[in-house]
Design a protein around this motif. Structure first.
Motif, short mmCIF file in Angstrom:
data_model
loop_
_atom_site.label_atom_id
_atom_site.label_comp_id
_atom_site.label_asym_id
_atom_site.label_seq_id
_atom_site.Cartn_x
_atom_site.Cartn_y
_atom_site.Cartn_z
N ALA A 25 0.98 -1.10 0.03
CA ALA A 25 -0.01 -0.16 -0.08
C ALA A 25 0.89 1.25 -0.12
CB ALA A 25 -0.77 -0.08 1.36
N ALA A 26 1.97 1.32 0.70
CA ALA A 26 2.86 2.30 0.68
C ALA A 26 3.40 2.76 -0.50
CB ALA A 26 3.67 2.24 2.10
N LYS A 27 3.86 1.30 -1.02
CA LYS A 27 4.56 1.52 -2.47
C LYS A 27 3.63 2.25 -3.36
CE LYS A 27 7.36 -0.98 -5.68
NZ LYS A 27 8.42 0.18 -5.87
N SER A 28 2.52 1.52 -3.33
CA SER A 28 1.30 1.94 -4.25
C SER A 28 1.02 3.57 -4.21
CB SER A 28 0.12 1.28 -4.20
OG SER A 28 -1.07 1.89 -5.09
N ASP A 31 3.96 5.69 -5.62
CA ASP A 31 3.96 5.95 -6.86
C ASP A 31 2.92 6.71 -7.36
OD1 ASP A 31 5.84 3.84 -7.16
OD2 ASP A 31 4.75 2.27 -7.42
N GLY A 32 1.79 6.70 -6.73
CA GLY A 32 0.75 7.72 -7.21
C GLY A 32 0.94 9.16 -7.11
N VAL A 33 1.69 9.49 -5.90
CA VAL A 33 2.12 10.50 -5.62
C VAL A 33 3.20 11.22 -6.51
CG1 VAL A 33 3.44 12.11 -3.89
CG2 VAL A 33 1.56 10.51 -3.07
N LYS A 34 4.07 10.15 -7.09
CA LYS A 34 5.05 10.49 -7.84
C LYS A 34 4.64 10.95 -9.38
CE LYS A 34 8.77 7.97 -7.61
NZ LYS A 34 9.63 6.97 -7.61
N ARG A 35 3.62 9.87 -9.80
CA ARG A 35 2.73 10.27 -10.86
C ARG A 35 1.95 11.60 -11.06
NH1 ARG A 35 1.14 4.90 -10.35
NH2 ARG A 35 -0.89 5.69 -9.71
N VAL A 40 1.72 17.52 -12.40
CA VAL A 40 1.73 18.96 -12.29
C VAL A 40 3.05 19.85 -12.87
CG1 VAL A 40 2.00 20.53 -10.01
CG2 VAL A 40 0.37 18.61 -9.92
N ALA A 41 4.07 19.20 -12.86
CA ALA A 41 5.28 19.65 -13.34
C ALA A 41 5.21 19.84 -14.69
CB ALA A 41 6.53 18.85 -13.03
N TYR A 42 4.52 18.89 -15.28
CA TYR A 42 4.32 19.02 -16.87
C TYR A 42 3.47 20.03 -17.32
CZ TYR A 42 3.38 17.64 -21.58
OH TYR A 42 3.15 17.73 -22.72
N GLY A 43 2.10 20.35 -16.50
CA GLY A 43 1.27 21.21 -16.60
C GLY A 43 1.77 22.84 -16.08
#
Length: 83
Positions: A25-28, A31-35, A40-43
């Motif tokens: 769950a922590a890894k998932s 990964d979600g926060v990183k995505r 946001v950085a791309y936007g």
């Protein structure tokens, strides 16, 4: 030490056993926060003026809300002063 230990790890060092339970769950979640951070950085990279306007507007709104909350808390203190 002529006998080498078998670590069951590949060349990249990833564990052979897949994470489960809280680790999964922590890894998932990470990964979600990183995505989302990449999105946001791309936007922001595509629309810098919009991003800076949103950041400035959020800051002004937070300052105003804090000012009003601080102001209302002093109105409720009739006769009480810090000494």
């Amino acid at each position: 030490m002529t006998d080498k230990q078998n670590l069951n790890a590949g060349f990249t060092g990833k564990p052979a056993e897949q994470p489960e339970g809280l680790t999964k769950a922590a890894k998932s979640a990470a990964d979600g926060v990183k995505r989302e951070a990449y999105a946001v950085a791309y936007g922001v990279r595509d629309h810098p003026h919009t991003a800076s306007a949103l950041l400035l507007g959020t800051g002004i709104l937070a300052f105003g809300l804090g000012y009003l909350l601080g102001r209302s808390s002093t109105e409720n203190m009739t006769g009480r002063y810090w000494r």
